[in-house]
Design a protein around this motif. Structure first.
Motif, PDB file in Angstrom:
ATOM      1  N   GLU A 153       4.224  -6.983   5.698  1.00 50.31           N
ATOM      2  CA  GLU A 153       4.904  -7.476   4.463  1.00 50.31           C
ATOM      3  C   GLU A 153       5.797  -6.129   3.695  1.00 50.31           C
ATOM      4  O   GLU A 153       6.575  -6.796   3.166  1.00 50.31           O
TER       5      GLU A 153
ATOM      6  N   TYR B 255      -4.027  -2.518   5.244  1.00 48.71           N
ATOM      7  CA  TYR B 255      -4.149  -3.762   4.452  1.00 48.71           C
ATOM      8  C   TYR B 255      -4.374  -3.542   3.134  1.00 48.71           C
ATOM      9  O   TYR B 255      -5.242  -2.578   2.551  1.00 48.71           O
TER      10      TYR B 255
ATOM     11  N   ARG C  62      -5.474  -4.860  -0.387  1.00 49.79           N
ATOM     12  CA  ARG C  62      -6.306  -6.022  -1.072  1.00 49.79           C
ATOM     13  C   ARG C  62      -6.602  -7.126   0.043  1.00 49.79           C
ATOM     14  O   ARG C  62      -6.930  -8.159  -0.289  1.00 49.79           O
ATOM     15  N   HIS C  63      -6.828  -6.278   1.057  1.00 46.06           N
ATOM     16  CA  HIS C  63      -7.375  -7.119   2.215  1.00 46.06           C
ATOM     17  C   HIS C  63      -6.570  -8.503   2.689  1.00 46.06           C
ATOM     18  O   HIS C  63      -6.966  -9.180   3.324  1.00 46.06           O
ATOM     19  N   ARG C  64      -5.175  -8.625   2.169  1.00 46.67           N
ATOM     20  CA  ARG C  64      -4.395  -9.806   2.465  1.00 46.67           C
ATOM     21  C   ARG C  64      -3.159  -9.111   3.130  1.00 46.67           C
ATOM     22  O   ARG C  64      -2.583  -9.562   4.106  1.00 46.67           O
ATOM     23  N   GLU C  65      -2.462  -8.314   2.495  1.00 48.01           N
ATOM     24  CA  GLU C  65      -1.100  -7.976   2.612  1.00 48.01           C
ATOM     25  C   GLU C  65      -1.175  -6.670   3.687  1.00 48.01           C
ATOM     26  O   GLU C  65      -1.461  -5.623   3.634  1.00 48.01           O
ATOM     27  N   ARG C  66      -0.505  -6.920   4.923  1.00 48.14           N
ATOM     28  CA  ARG C  66      -0.495  -5.906   5.871  1.00 48.14           C
ATOM     29  C   ARG C  66       0.949  -5.122   5.632  1.00 48.14           C
ATOM     30  O   ARG C  66       1.953  -5.732   5.700  1.00 48.14           O
TER      31      ARG C  66
ATOM     32  N   ARG D  40       2.684  -2.721  -6.346  1.00 46.23           N
ATOM     33  CA  ARG D  40       1.822  -3.561  -5.846  1.00 46.23           C
ATOM     34  C   ARG D  40       1.049  -2.645  -4.570  1.00 46.23           C
ATOM     35  O   ARG D  40      -0.103  -3.055  -4.288  1.00 46.23           O
TER      36      ARG D  40
END
Length: 711
Positions: free
Chosen positions: A309, A267, A269-273, A337
């Protein structure tokens, strides 16, 4: 493809788990369930073909080595739960790591084991069945025997030709050697991999060296590596014997593995997998078969890896073109990113694969028409909003910068006007001052002349023929007598006080003996006292830490001998930068306040040096608020200091006795500096000089606090 609803082991002993993608997703959330095995077959037997028409077949298997080995050690130490029947899970792990080690020699074994057995890592392995591997080994053995026979026949023909040549040349002396020897440069071989004897596409017979005993650390996933290498080497020697018939027992996992790929779910930034593709390799003899393309197609398939993602890979510089063929991008801005995934990778290119909308939705289980178009529209709307927000931020910044420039330009114009006005006022004041000085000199001469005339009249020595030259000499003699009298009064501590400034009083001391070119001038001293008072007030008000008001009560101007002044002037000429002269407040006199009165009479000496945090010297500050904290209460000395070349020093050093090379003084953060001062840190700065000849005391300022008028 195999039926995903079936769960019966195939002929190769590789079991298929129903709904593989769901099982892999559940493994992350419910790894403690014993009914879910962290390893299964992805598809039925697949065939791959190269451009020459050669074929090779294999079965793709996905394995979570970490979980497999942990479950095996805790629940069932035997081999009933092996992913491939007949091959232990640990041997399968060693075979995968061995193939990686052969292909990626720059990575060490501990790094490879840690990568393959990472917590969220999965490995896709393409393996042959036993029959195909056995046939492949036999064919390569036959080819090797045929090549060896051909080489033996060629060598026999060469030996026969050599013997015939010897018989034909019998009796002739020849100093040359009878056998041809090749004189060539052989490169020194690099240190071989530990798995070199296990993975070899030629299966040459080589002697194996004894290895150390297996590690007993059960947390180490490399446990059993030496036993595996010995077993694989033993099987290889049996296969290479000419008279031995190869059977299934001589075929190990090292013969059946074709290629493998390891990826890890992370993950950002703890959001995008994202799916992080860490290692990909294919055995050299099976390259150009499209196996690498197949492995990549598996890792980008959401049915295998789950929803994501992006797929991110750190490709070797030589493999960038390979990944670009299959949709990976090396765009620097786009891949920024995922920059936080590149900490441990060097000499590689960060690339990513972004999936399409169709068939890659977190709502794919819901049968809604047009759901992919809806998601694409939402992404485009999000992109539009972010673009609009970015444009608005840019325009806001541009407009604010434009207005800031206009304000600065207006301020500069206003300051130019003030400077012109001050210049005109300064010129006018200079002219007025010159006129007043001239009138004062004329008045003083007249007063002296009147005194001389009265003295002459009283003595009765009046002569009608007094010349102008005699009169001037007499006037000068009277002026000298008056200055000597004033100097004696000053030495006895006599001075006069008169009102000055904002209701305060300023001491006007009798001047020292002056030369003929520097007559005593009350106007000059009055201007000096006024400037000193204003400078003191402004400096006090500029310090934000001062919350009370101060008022100057009196100023005692210094009376120094010509020797002190000459010494100061001569020393300043020797400085690296003689023009660097300024007025500063003396940071001293707190311990010996009586010394302040002596300084304005005799100047600074070695007795005034302070052992401070930045060395032994005389400390000064341009802010009276800070200097007052080191001086006597209500007293402060203003001095002219020849700084010369100034060195900036930030590290305390109490043993310092002089400035650095090429410098005459130092500037330091100050003894009152605190890191939390932020913007007020500059008010604590101090200058330190290490010679008393660089200082000329100007005056002693006496001040007191003033109560604010509440009305």
């Amino acid at each position: 493809m195999a039926d995903k609803n079936s769960k019966v082991p195939n002929e190769n002993g590789i079991s298929s788990i129903s709904e593989l993608a769901k099982d892999l997703l559940h493994l992350d959330e419910a790894s403690s369930l014993p009914s879910i095995r962290p390893g299964s077959q992805l598809a039925d037997k697949l065939e791959f073909k190269d451009r020459s028409g050669n074929t090779v077949s294999g079965y793709p298997v996905i394995v979570d080595f970490r979980r497999i080995l942990q479950l095996q050690n805790k629940t069932n130490p035997c081999h009933d739960n092996d992913v491939i029947q007949g091959i232990s899970n640990s041997d399968l792990l060693h075979a995968v790591v061995g193939l990686y080690d052969i292909a990626l020699s720059e990575m060490t074994l501990d790094v490879l084991y840690a990568t393959v057995c990472e917590r969220w890592a999965r490995t896709i392995v393409l393996v042959q069945d036993v029959k195909d591997a056995l046939n492949d080994v036999e064919e390569r053995k036959k080819k090797r025997l045929l090549n060896k026979r051909s080489e033996d026949e060629t060598l026999l023909d060469e030996e026969t030709a050599a013997k015939d040549k010897e018989l034909n040349n019998e009796g002739i002396e020849d100093s040359s050697e009878t056998e041809n020897e090749k004189d060539i440069f052989e490169e020194e071989e690099s240190q071989p991999s530990r798995f070199e004897a296990v993975f070899s596409d030629t299966d040459d017979d080589e002697d194996e060296e004894e290895e150390d005993e297996d590690s007993e650390d059960e947390d180490d996933f490399s446990h059993g590596i030496n036993s595996f290498i010995k077993s694989a080497s033993k099987r290889r020697k049996i296969r290479n014997k000419k008279e031995e018939q190869i059977n299934k027992n001589d075929i190990g996992v090292e013969n059946r593995i074709i290629g493998c790929l390891t990826f890890e779910k992370k993950y950002v930034r703890h959001r995008e997998r994202v799916i992080h593709l860490t290692i990909l390799t294919v055995r050299p003899r099976y390259r150009k078969y499209g196996i690498g393309k197949f492995l990549l197609s598996q890792v980008v398939d959401p049915a295998v890896t789950g929803q994501y993602e992006a797929v991110v890979v750190h490709a070797d510089n030589g493999a960038v073109d390979f990944f670009q063929k299959f949709g990976f991008s090396d765009d620097l801005v786009l891949n920024s990113r995922w920059s936080e995934l590149a900490e441990q990778f060097t000499n590689c290119t960060l690339m990513c694969y972004l999936p399409g909308f169709t068939g890659h939705s977190l709502l794919s289980t819901v049968s809604l028409p047009g759901i992919e178009a809806f998601e694409m529209e939402q992404e485009l709307k999000k992109w539009k909003d972010k673009t609009l927000e970015s444009y608005q931020a840019q325009m806001s910044c541009i407009m604010r910068m434009k207005h800031e420039i206009l304000l600065l330009q207006k301020k500069v114009n206003s300051q130019d006007e003030i400077i012109r006005t001050l210049a005109l006022d300064n010129e006018r004041i200079k002219q007025e001052k010159s006129s007043l000085e001239k009138e004062l000199r004329t008045f003083r001469i007249w007063k002296v002349q009147q005194a001389v005339n009265r003295q002459i009249v009283s003595s009765g020595d009046i002569e009608d023929d007094i010349t102008t030259e005699d009169l001037i000499k007499e006037l000068q003699h009277q002026v000298d007598k008056m200055d000597i009298h004033k100097n004696r009064l000053l030495e006895n501590g006599a001075n006069t006080t008169t009102g000055f400034g904002d209701g305060g009083s300023v001491a006007f001391p009798y001047m020292r003996v002056r030369s003929q070119q520097e007559p005593y001038d009350h106007m000059i001293d009055a201007a000096f006292f006024y400037d000193t008072t204003q400078q003191f007030k402004e400096a006090m008000h500029s310090d934000p830490s001062i919350k009370i008001q101060f008022e100057v009560t009196s100023i005692n101007k210094s009376i120094l001998s010509s020797d002190v002044k000459d010494s100061y002037q001569r020393h300043n000429q020797t400085l690296h930068d003689p023009s660097m002269v300024t007025q500063l407040y003396y940071c001293g006199g707190l311990i010996r306040p009586q010394r302040l009165q002596d300084i304005i009479l005799t100047g600074f000496t070695q007795d005034d040096f302070t052992h401070g945090e930045f060395g032994k010297g005389i400390y000064f500050s341009k802010y009276p608020s800070k200097a007052a904290q080191f001086s006597a209460l209500g007293k402060l000395i203003l001095a002219e200091v020849g700084l010369g070349a100034v060195q900036t020093v930030t590290k305390p050093d109490r043993s310092r006795l002089e400035p650095g090379d090429g410098c005459d003084s130092i500037i330091v953060p100050g003894r009152l500096y605190k890191p939390c001062d932020n913007g007020e840190a500059m008010f604590s700065q101090e200058y330190v000089v290490f010679s008393s000849n660089q200082i000329l005391p100007l005056c002693l300022i006496n001040y007191e606090t003033v109560k604010k008028d509440d009305s």
